[in-house]
Motif scaffolding. Structure first.
Motif, PDB file in Angstrom:
ATOM      1  N   GLU A 269      21.714  80.594 -11.299  1.00  0.00           N
ATOM      2  CA  GLU A 269      20.776  81.729 -11.808  1.00  0.00           C
ATOM      3  C   GLU A 269      21.101  82.022 -13.273  1.00  0.00           C
ATOM      4  O   GLU A 269      20.353  82.453 -13.976  1.00  0.00           O
ATOM      5  N   GLU A 270      22.540  82.000 -13.612  1.00  0.00           N
ATOM      6  CA  GLU A 270      22.859  82.400 -15.065  1.00  0.00           C
ATOM      7  C   GLU A 270      22.248  81.334 -15.896  1.00  0.00           C
ATOM      8  O   GLU A 270      21.834  81.533 -16.999  1.00  0.00           O
ATOM      9  N   SER A 347       9.697  79.384 -17.567  1.00  0.00           N
ATOM     10  CA  SER A 347      10.451  80.663 -17.513  1.00  0.00           C
ATOM     11  C   SER A 347      10.830  81.258 -18.917  1.00  0.00           C
ATOM     12  O   SER A 347      10.584  82.153 -19.610  1.00  0.00           O
ATOM     13  N   PRO A 426      16.027  81.029  -8.911  1.00  0.00           N
ATOM     14  CA  PRO A 426      16.944  82.105  -8.877  1.00  0.00           C
ATOM     15  C   PRO A 426      16.270  83.293  -8.245  1.00  0.00           C
ATOM     16  O   PRO A 426      15.030  83.663  -8.382  1.00  0.00           O
ATOM     17  N   GLN A 427      17.082  84.155  -7.206  1.00  0.00           N
ATOM     18  CA  GLN A 427      16.492  85.098  -6.911  1.00  0.00           C
ATOM     19  C   GLN A 427      16.574  86.474  -7.488  1.00  0.00           C
ATOM     20  O   GLN A 427      17.211  87.402  -6.972  1.00  0.00           O
ATOM     21  N   ASN A 428      16.001  86.415  -8.803  1.00  0.00           N
ATOM     22  CA  ASN A 428      15.995  87.541  -9.474  1.00  0.00           C
ATOM     23  C   ASN A 428      14.458  88.010 -10.125  1.00  0.00           C
ATOM     24  O   ASN A 428      13.757  87.171  -9.521  1.00  0.00           O
ATOM     25  N   ASP A 429      14.360  88.784 -10.769  1.00  0.00           N
ATOM     26  CA  ASP A 429      13.081  89.084 -11.146  1.00  0.00           C
ATOM     27  C   ASP A 429      12.345  87.853 -11.940  1.00  0.00           C
ATOM     28  O   ASP A 429      10.960  87.853 -11.701  1.00  0.00           O
ATOM     29  N   LYS A 432      11.387  85.178  -9.250  1.00  0.00           N
ATOM     30  CA  LYS A 432      10.434  85.700  -8.347  1.00  0.00           C
ATOM     31  C   LYS A 432       8.898  85.529  -9.149  1.00  0.00           C
ATOM     32  O   LYS A 432       8.126  85.204  -8.417  1.00  0.00           O
TER      33      LYS A 432
END
Length: 577
Positions: A269-270, A347, A426-429, A432
């Protein structure tokens, strides 16, 4: 003048004649007017003696004693009580000698006062801390120590000396001397090879010292131009090194990403969001610091940030295009592992594209740098999405061709593969947001591949295997819809394409088909033109005349033209209604 006044006062106090006349009445008046003075001076033998010594006809000797008192006051060698008495003597000496400073002319009417002013200057020079040694950049701690000690020293001495010098005519000179020597030191610092952090440190110190309500009463300036010139010089010094620092920092971010940003095995994620986070946080910090000094300086900093971001984006896009070329050559059929990299590029483009307008000054039109940034990033983002679409098309074709030919359960393998690709995000904004867009792209690819494979199959074979093809299509469409709705997190009407088209296969009645096809065409006009005519003929139930009748109704409903409406089309529309 000082000598004459001293002699006159000396003779008055001694009761002697002046010009051959007695001065007793005058002496009496002096005693009456100076009664409190003698009471104070006689309260201490030492101070009283000093005061009487100052009345000595030898002016040079009395000047020297007054100078000794000034040195004693400046040197901080006496206790508080003695300091007060010595200060009182110096104040009275200055009044008796008519000591004044002609501020308008900038000169001193008393020659002896020059020695006192020089003494103040020497005191200031001696007490201002020494500049840190000039060395390589990175000595910010030494600079901070110098600035802190300088502020502390001036605060201490001004608070100590203001009460004892304010009536002597020397306090203004002390303030001027501090200002001149302080700004001389500050200008010497600006002439050095300072880093951005060190230059910011100087500016922040100056703002805190000269504009803070807590220190303004201590750091007074008789000449505000000194401060204005120094701040202008500091900002002129800061701008080019700030621009260079922005360029170097963004290049370091890009270099690090080149080395570590493409390894999908270690992509977490990072690392997924690291590039745009590093860029936006750094540039936001630059703008925030700039805004703390002035709006004008902030606007200038924004301009530099936007220009350097433009250069950074161009380099980033060029580098990613090379990586994408290599990636595609290694992935003739896109695999699950490769999709994370694609999603990261998309992204990053989106986040930088959304961030760039924040660097544009709203008071002026959009700059060319901003327009180019948005254009370059949008172009790369669209290009990568086209690769994702190809990826999904290949994946859907591999599964659905087998599904329609052999009737195996490859359709479940397809949905599982899509779920795995979503799980890689990653399960962040940020993740998503990309997942939501990807689900829409995936559904669009799956739906169209499904329809293409369906219409390339023989309906008789499918009916032997499944029975009612329309019902089987409806079940598959419902499974797809539920899967994609869960992945997307919401029910998108666009994910009902297959469900709506399945009704075209279920109904065989012409009037029912007219209503169904008209409704579908309103919701999906583009797909209607592409698939409805083919499905009507593919199912093989309607005659050519009935197919044309249904298509005419759809055409009249979507493109009404009163001049060309026939009785037949009006009748058909009424049937649909």
């Amino acid at each position: 003048m000082a000598l004459k006044q001293t002699k006159i006062l000396y003779n008055k106090l001694k009761g002697k004649k002046q010009d051959g006349n007695e001065e007793k009445p005058l002496m009496k008046n002096i005693k009456q007017t100076d009664e409190q003075t003698f009471e104070y001076m006689q309260s201490s033998d030492q101070s009283g003696q000093v005061y009487l010594d100052l009345m000595d006809p030898d002016v040079k000797a009395s000047d020297k004693k007054a100078l000794d008192i000034l040195r004693k006051i400046l040197s901080e060698q006496s206790n508080l009580e003695d300091l007060g008495k010595a200060a009182e003597v110096l104040k009275r000496w200055s009044k008796l000698n008519g000591v004044t400073i002609d501020k308008k002319e900038g000169s001193f009417p008393e020659n002896w006062l020059c020695e006192y002013l020089q003494e103040v200057d020497q005191f200031v020079i001696k007490h201002i801390p020494t500049l840190p040694e000039e060395g390589p950049q990175g000595s910010q701690l030494e600079l901070l120590d110098f600035l802190k000690s300088t502020k502390s020293m001036i605060c201490h001495e001004m608070l100590r000396l203001t009460p004892v010098l304010e009536d002597t005519g020397l306090l203004d000179h002390l303030i001027d001397s501090y200002s001149r020597h302080l700004f001389h030191k500050l200008n010497l610092l600006l002439n050095r090879d300072l880093s951005v952090e060190e230059t910011y440190c100087l500016l922040e110190w100056g703002k805190d010292v000269f504009f803070s309500p807590d220190s303004q009463h201590v750091f007074r300036l008789n000449d505000p131009l000194l401060l204005m010139r120094w701040f202008e010089k500091a900002i002129r010094k800061l701008l080019p090194i700030l621009k260079n620092d922005i360029s170097e920092t963004l290049q370091k971010i890009l270099d690090y990403d080149e080395q570590h940003g493409h390894n999908e095995e270690t992509m977490d994620e990072e690392s997924f969001i690291s590039l745009h986070i590093d860029v936006t946080q750094y540039l936001n910090a630059v703008i925030t610091k700039s805004e703390s000094f002035s709006k004008t300086f902030m606007c200038t900093a924004q301009k530099h940030c936007l220009k350097e971001l433009h250069r950074f984006v161009q380099k980033y896009v060029d580098a990613e295009k090379k990586h994408l070329t290599n990636w595609q050559s290694l992935n003739t059929r896109v695999q699950h592992k490769g999709s994370v990299y694609l999603f990261r590029v998309i992204s990053t483009c989106r986040q930088l594209r959304f961030f760039a307008p924040q660097l544009n000054n709203p008071d002026i039109n959009k700059s060319k740098d901003l327009l180019n940034i948005i254009c370059i990033l949008t172009e790369l983002e669209d290009y990568v999405w086209s690769i994702v679409q190809k990826m999904m098309k290949h994946l859907a074709q591999d599964s659905l061709r087998c599904y329609f030919k052999k009737g195996c359960e490859q359709i479940h393998t397809l949905t599982e593969a899509i779920q795995k690709q979503c799980a890689s995000l990653p399960q962040n904004d940020v993740g998503k947001e990309i997942q939501e867009i990807f689900v829409d792209v995936a559904y669009d690819c799956v739906s169209h591949v499904y329809l293409d494979c369906l219409m390339k199959s023989k309906i008789n074979r499918l009916e032997k295997r499944w029975g009612n093809v329309g019902e089987r299509m409806r079940e598959d469409a419902l499974n797809f819809h539920n899967t994609f709705t869960e992945l997307r997190g919401s029910d998108d009407q666009r994910n009902q394409l297959l469900q709506s088209l399945s009704e075209v296969l279920i109904f065989n009645d012409v009037n029912a088909l007219k209503v169904t096809c008209c409704d579908f065409s309103k919701r999906f006009p583009k797909d209607s033109e592409q698939y409805v005519p083919g499905l009507l003929r593919w199912k093989g139930v309607l005659s050519d005349r009935q197919v044309r009748e249904v298509l005419d109704v759809i055409r009249d409903v979507l493109n009404p033209n009163p001049r060309c409406v026939t009785r037949h089309s009006l009748k058909s529309i009424c049937c649909c209604l």
